[in-house]
Design a protein around this motif. Structure first.
Motif: not given
Lengths: 1005, 98, 183
Positions: A865-882
Motif C-alpha cells: 500500500f502506498i503512502i502519498v508523499g513517500q512513494d509518490t512525489d507529485g510526479t507520478v500517475t496512477p499508472h506509474d503506481m501500477d
C-alpha cells in the motif's frame, strides 16, 4: 580621574543617583539619565572602538541612534549583544561593555596594520580579490571575519523573553519631538485613536539638547500629561518604528526592560515588537546632521555639532575643553555658544564667507574666534584629536590656499547641514524630492503611495525651527485625524520657542579639499564611518564605471553597515554627483529599507518561540500515549505515537514486536489525525466523481471505497477511503498531512467552478477520535465491546456500521491499511480517552498491542500500500503506481483525466512502482538509494530509479523495499544494482509490491 | 502587508488570506478533444502582468470563501475585491477590459 | 463498567490572574448549518428548530437562551444548542434539504474575561478589537498565532468567547498563558 568632563551643573541627569559601570574592564561612574556614551565622555574617554576595515581608533560622533562608530559588545555570556550603540544604551548599575574589533586591546590593536596597507583595501577589494577561485573562499572568509568585523554573537540560548502584539489606531505618530507631540495632541483632540512612538527614553526630541531644556521639559511634560489622560492615546517611549509596509502596517520595537539591565525585568518581556495598523500616519522623525568630510575626519573627538550640544545640555558633559566648530551653515553657532557657556575655548571655522553680522556679534560677545572661508586641512592626533590645521578655501571651494593655522583642540564639532529623516516615508513607497534651499531630500507628498496615507511634519519635512515644527505637527495631526474620519472640535495646541539657530543659508561643501588630490597622501576622508568608506573609494568606483547609485552603494559598501548610512548617504551621493558633473537628484537615492535601526530577531519572533513556534496538535488520546511510553513523531503539525518501546527495547526491537503482534493477535493505532470531511447535498456524488479517478455512482449506503485524487497535471496528490453514510451524505477521509489541502481543493472547485452544485463540505477531522484495531483477533475484541453485529456476513469488509462501542456512540468502518482484519472505530472526540482506555482494558485477554506510525508503515509496505508523499512525489500517475485498476475507463470526466493522455504521461520508461528484494535478505536499503543502470568506479552513475520505502519485515522474514524504477513493471524478475554512498553495491530482484498474504485473504477474514 | 476587503467579512489583515493565482481560468469542457498544447496552456500557463492582475484569494482564517481581486502587481493597490459570481470590475483607465 | 467520562481538551487547566481569566466552557453541542439563509425553507427551519426569528448580519451572533447562532459565512451558520443535536440535524436536513453536521467535538470554547482580554488576544490576532470595531454581539473568525479562531464578544466589560479546533486548543491555551504575563 573621575568624571573630569562632567560640568558642575546642568543637564537632565540625576546627580543624586551615581551609577557604576565597566568599560573594557575599567570601572567608571556615571549618573542616572546618562547613556553609556555620555558617561564615558564624562570620564574623559573618547576612544570607544576600532573601525570595521582599517581598525582606526574611533569615538562617538553622535548622541543618538545614527551613531556609526561607538558600537560596543554589551554584557557577557548569554546576555551579550554585539554592535550596540553606546549613544543609545541607557546607563544602569553594573553595566558591562567592551569595545569591539580590536585585539588584543583597544589602545594597541594589531589589526590596525590594515591601516598601513590601506591602499590595498580600496572599494571593491573583496570582489576583486576573493572571487576566484571559488574554492578558496573558505580560506579567505576566515581571514575576513577575523580582520574586519564587528561584535560577537552569543553562543548560548537567549535567556530573555519577548512579546509581539498587534495594535490598531486612527493616527500613528512616529517621533515624539515637538512636531510629533503637537501632532498627537491635535489628533487626539480631534477624537482620534492615537499612538505616539519615540525611540528615546524621554519625549522631546531635539528640545532635550537645547540650553533651555528645563523650560522645554515642562512644556513637554504638560503636553504628555494631557495626552496620557486620554484613553484613546497610547504613548510608547523607547520605541523605534523599524519598518513601514503596505497599507500602513508599521512595525516598532519597544525596549521594555533593556534599561534595567539583564535579568532585572521581572516577568516583563525584554522587548516588545509592535505590529501596528494605522489608518493615517504622521511621520515626525526629525533630521540627522551630516558630518563635513575632510582629511582624517574620523579621529576620536570629532563629533556632529548637535551631539556636542546634546552632551553639554542634556548630559552635563563637555566633550572637550578646546572646541573647534567646523560648519557650512548657521545651526552649529548655537553649539559654539553653548560650549563657550559651558567653559570651553571655542573657535568657529566656517567654510562660508558671508556669516551674518548677528552671528558674528554673538561670537564676539562670547570671545569666540571665527575663521570665515576656512576649512580644516589636517588633523593631528591618533587616538584622539590633539589639534587641527586650517587653511583658507579658494573661492570655488576646490582647493586650499595660504598659510595653515594650527588650533589646539580635543573636540571638533562639525556640521555639514541637516538631512531630513525620510526613511519612513520612503519605505512607505513615497518618492523624495531634492530641496535646494536645505541641500537635502524631503518627502514629495504628491508622490506618496495611495495605500499608505501619511503626512510628514517637522524637520523630517525640511523645517528646522521649533515653532515651525509645532505648527506643521498641529496641521498634520488635524488632517490625519480628519482623514481617519475623526473631525472633532479642532483643538488649540500651545507653541513653544527655544534658544536655537536654524540651519539658515547653507553653502554645501560636500568634500573639503586638502593639499593633495583625493586619494593621494596619507589622510583619509571618511563619509561612511561604520563601513570605513572614503571619498577616494567613490572616486575609484566612478573610475571603474560603478556610477549607478545602487552599484556605487554595493561596490563601495557605502550605507550598508548597521547604521544604514544615516550620516553618510547624502554626502556619498553628492560626491558622486560632483564627480559626474550632474545634480544630486540626477544621481538619485538608494532605497531606504527596514529596519530603521538594528533589531533583535528574538523580538520579531516575540512569544512565538519554543513550543509556541509551531503549533503542536494533539489527539484526544494523547495523554494515554504519553502514559504508555510512546515515542512521538511529528506528522505535519501532529504529535503521533511513532513506536511504543517496552523496557529495554530500542526502536528496531519495538517495531519488529509490534509488527508481528498485529499479524498474530491484534494491534491498536490512534488514527484520529486522518483528515475527515463530511459531504452533503444532492450533488455530492458528482463531486466525488470529479475528484476521484474511480466510480462512485453505485456505492451503496453503508459502504466504503478507496479513492485516489489527482491534480490537473494528472499526478497523485492524495488518497483515502470515502463512505456513503446516507442518501446524498458521505464521509471522506484524507491523509493526515493532506487534510487541509484536500478540503481547500474541494472548496475551490465547488466555489469557483461549480457554484451551482448543491454540495456542502465540512471538516470534521477533530469531531472524531479514531482507533484502528488490526489483526486476527480484532473481531473478537470488538465483539466484546459493541452492540453491532460483527459477524463476517453482517459486517463485511469495506462497510460501515453505527452503534455503540464501549457504551458510547460510534461509527465503525471495516477498512484496512494493514491487510489484516481491521476496524476503524470512530467516536465523538469527547469519548476518545474513554475509548482507548476501554479497549486497552478489554484487549488484555487478546494480547492487544498498541503500535505507532513506524509499524503502520511496515505493515502497509508488506502489503504494497502506498503512502502519498513517500512513494509518490507529485510526479507520478496512477499508472506509474501500477494502479490502473482504480482509474475508471468509463467516466467521461474527472480531475486529472486529460493529463493522463498527455504525451509525457503516456511515454515509455516512466518510473513505476515495484518491489525490491535484496539478494542479502538482511540488507535494509536506505530510502532514497539510487538504482543504477551501470555500476561505475565512482559517481555519477546513470540512475534509473530510487527506493521510496524500505523496512525489515518480520512477517516476510526479510528486508523489503518499494521503489520507483524506469519501466519497472516490465522489469519484474530482473536483478538491478543499487550503489551506496560508501561505494558498496547491493543487488536486488525486481518483484511485485505485495510481500505478505498475496492473495488478500486475511483482510476479508 | 495588505489589508484585504473580503467581500463577505470586510477589511482584514493579509495573514488571514492566501492567494491562489490568476482568476477567471475556467476549466475547459472539451478536454477530450483538446490538444496537448491547449491542455498545457490551461494547466501551466498564466499571465504574469506588471500592472493590474485579476487573482483568486481565499479567506482561510475567516469565512473560508474564495473570491477574486483586481490588484496592481507593482503598487499592490487593490482596486476591487469581488465575489466569484460578480461581474469583473473595470481596470482603471481601460475602457475595454471585461 | 463506569459510565463513560466526557473529556474536553482544556478541562484540567484555567487561568485566573489579576485582570484576566480563561476557563473552558466544557462540552457544548454544536451544529454547522448550511444553506441559502434567504430561502423560506431555511428561514422557517431557523424559526421552528431554534426559535431564531431573523437572520444574522455578517460577523454577528444572537442568543435566545437555548441556542446561540453565529454567522460564519454567506451560507454557513454555527449553532450552540442545549438540545439533542441529532434531532435538530435530521429535522434541518428534512426541512431544508441542505447541510447540517454535528461539530460538537470539533472545537472547544474558552470564556475570557477581565480588563486584559483585548491586549492578550491582540498579541496573536490581527483583528482590531477596539469597542468601536468589535462590540457585544459581534463575532469574528480570525487568526490567533497559527490557529483559526472564532471570537465573540458577549459583553464589553469585556467577556469574550474563543472557539478553537480541538487539536489546537492546548497550543492556544499555552499561548494565552504566556502572553498574559507580558501585557
Amino acid at each position: 580621574m573621575s568624571q573630569s568632563q562632567r560640568l558642575s551643573q546642568g543637564g537632565m541627569i540625576d546627580r543624586s543617583k551615581p551609577i557604576s559601570f565597566a568599560f573594557d574592564g575599567r570601572q567608571y561612574t556615571g549618573y542616572q539619565g546618562d547613556t553609556l556614551a555620555s558617561a564615558l565622555l564624562a570620564n574623559g574617554v573618547r576612544l570607544m572602538g576600532r573601525s570595521f576595515k582599517y581598525h582606526r581608533p574611533r569615538g562617538a560622533i553622535a548622541a543618538g541612534s545614527e551613531e556609526p562608530n561607538a558600537l560596543v559588545q554589551l554584557e557577557t555570556g548569554a546576555y551579550t549583544e554585539p554592535n550596540t550603540r553606546a549613544t543609545c544604551i541607557e546607563l544602569y548599575d553594573g553595566l558591562v561593555a567592551k569595545s569591539q574589533n580590536r585585539w588584543p586591546s583597544l589602545e594597541f590593536d594589531i589589526g590596525a596594520v590594515n591601516s598601513l596597507v590601506a591602499r590595498f583595501l580600496p572599494a571593491g577589494f573583496y570582489y576583486k580579490t576573493f572571487m576566484w577561485p571559488a574554492s578558496m573562499w573558505m580560506t579567505y572568509e576566515k581571514f575576513i571575519r577575523k580582520a574586519a568585523g564587528l561584535g560577537v554573537s552569543p553562543v548560548e540560548d537567549d535567556p530573555d523573553v519577548y512579546h509581539g502584539t498587534y495594535a490598531h489606531c486612527d493616527v500613528l505618530v512616529i517621533g515624539g519631538g515637538p512636531a510629533g507631540i503637537s501632532a498627537a495632541t491635535a489628533a487626539a483632540g480631534s477624537g482620534a485613536r492615537v499612538m505616539l512612538l519615540d525611540e528615546g527614553s524621554e519625549y522631546g526630541g531635539a528640545l532635550l539638547g537645547t540650553s533651555d531644556n528645563a523650560a522645554a521639559k515642562s512644556y513637554i511634560d504638560s503636553a504628555l500629561g494631557a495626552l496620557g489622560q486620554s484613553e484613546n492615546v497610547r504613548l510608547l517611549s523607547r520605541t523605534t518604528a523599524t519598518g513601514y509596509y503596505d497599507y500602513n502596517y508599521i512595525t516598532a520595537l519597544e525596549k521594555v526592560t533593556d534599561h534595567l539591565g539583564p535579568g532585572n525585568g521581572g516577568d516583563a518581556p525584554r522587548q516588545r515588537f509592535w505590529k501596528i495598523r494605522a489608518k493615517q500616519v504622521v511621520i515626525a522623525a526629525g533630521s540627522i546632521e551630516r558630518p563635513l568630510i575632510f582629511a582624517d575626519n574620523d579621529r576620536p573627538g570629532m563629533m556632529l555639532a548637535n551631539a556636542v550640544g546634546v552632551y553639554i545640555n542634556r548630559y552635563g558633559v563637555l566633550p572637550g575643553n578646546d572646541v573647534v566648530v567646523f560648519t557650512n551653515n548657521d545651526s552649529a553657532y548655537q553649539v559654539a555658544l553653548d560650549a563657550s557657556a559651558a567653559g570651553a575655548t571655542v573657535t568657529v571655522v566656517d567654510t562660508r564667507r558671508n556669516v551674518s553680522a548677528d552671528l558674528k556679534s554673538k561670537l564676539e560677545q562670547n570671545n569666540i574666534r571665527l575663521f570665515e572661508g576656512h576649512a580644516i586641512s589636517s588633523v593631528q592626533g591618533g587616538k584622539g584629536v590633539e589639534s587641527v590645521r586650517i587653511m583658507e578655501l579658494s573661492a570655488d571651494g576646490e582647493s586650499l590656499q595660504g598659510q595653515a593655522w594650527e588650533i589646539v583642540c580635543t573636540c571638533v564639532a562639525t556640521s555639514g547641514g541637516w538631512t531630513p529623516s525620510c526613511h519612513m516615508f520612503s519605505q512607505s513607497g513615497g518618492k523624495l524630492k531634492y530641496e535646494e534651499s536645505i541641500a537635502g531630500f524631503i518627502p514629495d507628498s504628491s508622490r506618496a503611495k495611495n495605500s499608505c496615507p501619511n503626512v510628514s511634519a517637522g524637520s523630517c519635512n525640511g523645517v528646522f525651527t521649533t515653532q515651525e515644527c509645532i505648527a506643521q505637527g498641529v496641521e498634520a495631526g488635524i488632517s490625519a485625524a480628519g482623514a481617519a474620519g475623526r473631525s472633532g472640535s479642532v483643538p488649540s495646541v500651545d507653541t513653544f520657542a527655544v534658544n536655537e539657530i536654524p540651519q539658515g543659508a547653507i553653502a554645501p561643501l560636500w568634500l573639503v579639499p586638502t593639499v593633495h588630490p583625493v586619494g593621494e597622501g596619507k589622510a583619509k576622508h571618511f563619509h561612511d564611518f561604520q563601513n570605513d568608506v572614503t571619498a577616494a573609494d567613490i572616486h575609484l568606483a566612478a573610475r571603474e564605471g560603478f556610477v549607478s547609485v545602487e552599484h556605487l552603494k554595493r561596490y563601495t559598501t557605502t550605507g550598508m553597515a548597521t547604521d544604514q548610512g544615516k550620516t553618510s548617504n547624502l554626502n556619498a551621493l553628492a560626491i558622486m554627483a560632483n564627480i559626474q558633473g550632474v545634480s544630486i537628484p540626477e544621481v538619485g537615492t538608494t532605497t531606504f529599507r527596514p529596519p530603521y535601526t538594528p533589531l533583535t530577531l528574538g523580538a520579531v519572533g516575540g512569544q512565538e518561540s519554543r513550543e509556541l513556534f509551531i503549533q503542536e496538535r494533539k489527539t484526544p488520546m494523547h495523554e494515554h500515549h504519553v502514559a504508555s511510553g510512546a515515542v512521538f513523531e511529528d506528522v505535519g503539525d501532529w504529535k503521533r505515537p511513532w513506536y511504543l518501546p517496552k523496557e529495554g527495547e530500542d526502536m528496531h526491537a519495538a517495531v519488529q514486536r509490534e509488527t508481528l503482534a498485529v499479524r498474530e493477535s491484534v494491534g491498536m493505532l490512534d488514527a484520529s489525525t486522518l483528515g475527515k470531511i463530511d459531504i452533503q447535498g444532492k450533488d455530492a456524488v458528482k463531486l466525488l466523481e470529479m475528484v476521484y479517478t474511480n466510480n462512485w455512482q453505485k456505492l451503496a449506503i453503508g459502504s466504503c471505497r478507496y479513492g485516489l485524487m489527482l491534480n490537473e497535471h494528472g499526478m497523485i496528490f492524495d488518497d483515502g477511503v470515502t463512505t456513503r453514510l446516507g442518501e446524498n451524505h458521505y464521509h471522506m477521509t484524507t491523509t493526515t498531512g493532506g487534510a487541509a489541502r484536500v478540503m481547500n481543493w474541494l472548496e475551490e472547485w465547488l466555489q469557483t467552478e461549480w457554484p451551482e452544485w448543491e454540495v456542502y463540505c465540512t471538516s470534521v477531522t477533530e469531531q472524531w477520535a479514531v482507533l484502528a484495531i488490526n489483526g486476527p483477533k480484532a473481531r473478537d475484541l470488538l465483539r466484546d465491546l459493541t452492540d453491532i453485529d460483527v459477524s463476517k456476513d453482517a459486517f463485511p469488509f469495506m462497510t460501515m456500521r453505527e452503534g455503540t462501542v464501549a457504551d458510547v456512540p460510534a461509527r465503525v468502518y471495516r477498512i484496512s491499511f494493514t491487510g489484516e482484519l481491521s476496524y476503524e472505530i470512530n467516536v465523538p472526540a469527547r469519548y476518545g480517552k474513554h475509548l482507548i482506555e476501554a479497549l486497552t482494558e478489554a484487549g488484555k485477554k487478546y494480547d492487544l498491542v498498541p503500535y505507532g506510525t513506524e509499524t503502520m508503515h511496515v505493515l502497509r509496505a508488506e502489503k504494497g500500500f502506498i503512502i502519498v508523499g513517500q512513494d509518490t512525489d507529485g510526479t507520478v500517475t496512477p499508472h506509474d503506481m501500477d494502479m490502473d485498476w482504480i482509474v475508471s475507463k468509463t467516466k467521461e470526466e474527472y480531475l486529472g483525466n486529460r493529463a493522463q493522455a498527455r504525451v509525457d504521461t503516456r511515454r515509455e520508461k516512466r518510473p513505476q512502482l515495484i518491489g525490491l528484494l535484496t539478494e542479502d535478505p538482511t540488507v535494509v536499503l536506505p530510502e532514497g538509494a539510487h538504482i543504477v543502470a551501470e555500476v561505475l568506479d565512482k559517481p555519477p552513475m546513470p540512475t534509473i530509479g530510487h527506493v521510496t520505502s524500505s523496512y525489515m519485515s518480520p512477517n516476510a522474514g526479510r528486508s523489503i523495499a518499494l521503489a520507483l524504477l524506469q519501466d519497472g513493471i516490465n522489469r519484474k524478475g530482473e536483478t538491478v544494482s543499487l550503489s551506496m554512498m560508501d561505494g558498496t553495491v547491493h543487488k536486488a530482484k525486481v518483484t511485485d509490491t505485495v510481500f505478505v498474504d498475496k492473495e488478500g485473504v486475511r483482510v476479508r477474514g | 502587508m495588505f489589508i484585504i476587503n473580503c467581500p463577505y467579512c470586510g477589511d482584514r489583515d493579509q495573514t488571514e488570506f492566501s492567494c491562489h493565482g490568476e482568476a477567471h481560468i475556467p476549466r475547459p469542457t472539451n478536454t477530450a478533444t483538446m490538444t496537448d498544447e491547449e491542455w498545457g496552456d490551461y494547466v501551466f500557463f498564466r499571465s504574469n502582468p506588471k500592472g493590474y492582475h485579476r487573482e483568486r484569494w481565499l479567506h482561510d482564517h475567516g469565512c473560508r470563501r474564495w473570491f477574486n481581486a483586481l490588484r496592481h502587481t507593482v503598487t499592490d493597490e487593490f482596486v476591487a475585491t469581488y465575489k466569484v459570481q460578480d461581474p469583473r470590475p473595470q481596470i482603471p483607465g481601460d475602457g475595454d477590459q471585461s | 463498567m463506569d459510565s463513560p467520562v466526557i473529556a474536553t481538551p482544556l478541562s484540567a487547566v484555567k487561568i485566573d490572574t489579576d485582570g484576566f481569566t480563561a476557563l473552558e466552557l466544557g462540552h457544548i453541542s454544536k451544529i454547522n448549518l448550511r444553506g441559502d439563509f434567504d430561502s423560506p425553507a431555511v428561514v422557517g427551519a431557523l424559526t421552528t428548530l431554534l426559535g431564531m426569528q431573523t437572520d444574522l448580519a455578517p460577523n454577528t451572533f444572537v442568543s435566545n437562551g437555548a441556542a446561540t447562532l453565529f454567522w460564519l459565512g454567506p451560507d454557513e451558520r454555527l449553532v450552540y444548542t442545549d438540545r439533542d443535536p441529532d434531532a435538530i440535524i435530521s429535522q434541518w436536513r428534512n426541512h431544508t434539504g441542505t447541510g447540517a453536521v454535528d461539530v460538537s467535538d470539533y472545537s472547544t470554547v474558552l470564556r475570557l474575561s477581565g480588563q486584559k482580554v483585548r491586549d492578550v488576544i491582540a498579541s496573536g490576532a490581527p483583528f482590531d478589537m477596539h469597542p468601536d470595531n468589535f462590540s457585544a454581539g459581534q463575532c469574528v473568525q480570525t487568526r490567533f498565532g497559527n490557529a483559526s479562531i472564532l471570537l465573540s464578544n458577549h459583553a464589553d466589560t469585556p467577556v469574550f468567547q474563543l472557539q478553537v479546533r480541538w487539536s489546537f486548543a492546548e497550543y492556544v491555551f499555552n499561548y494565552i498563558e504566556r502572553v498574559v504575563k507580558y501585557v
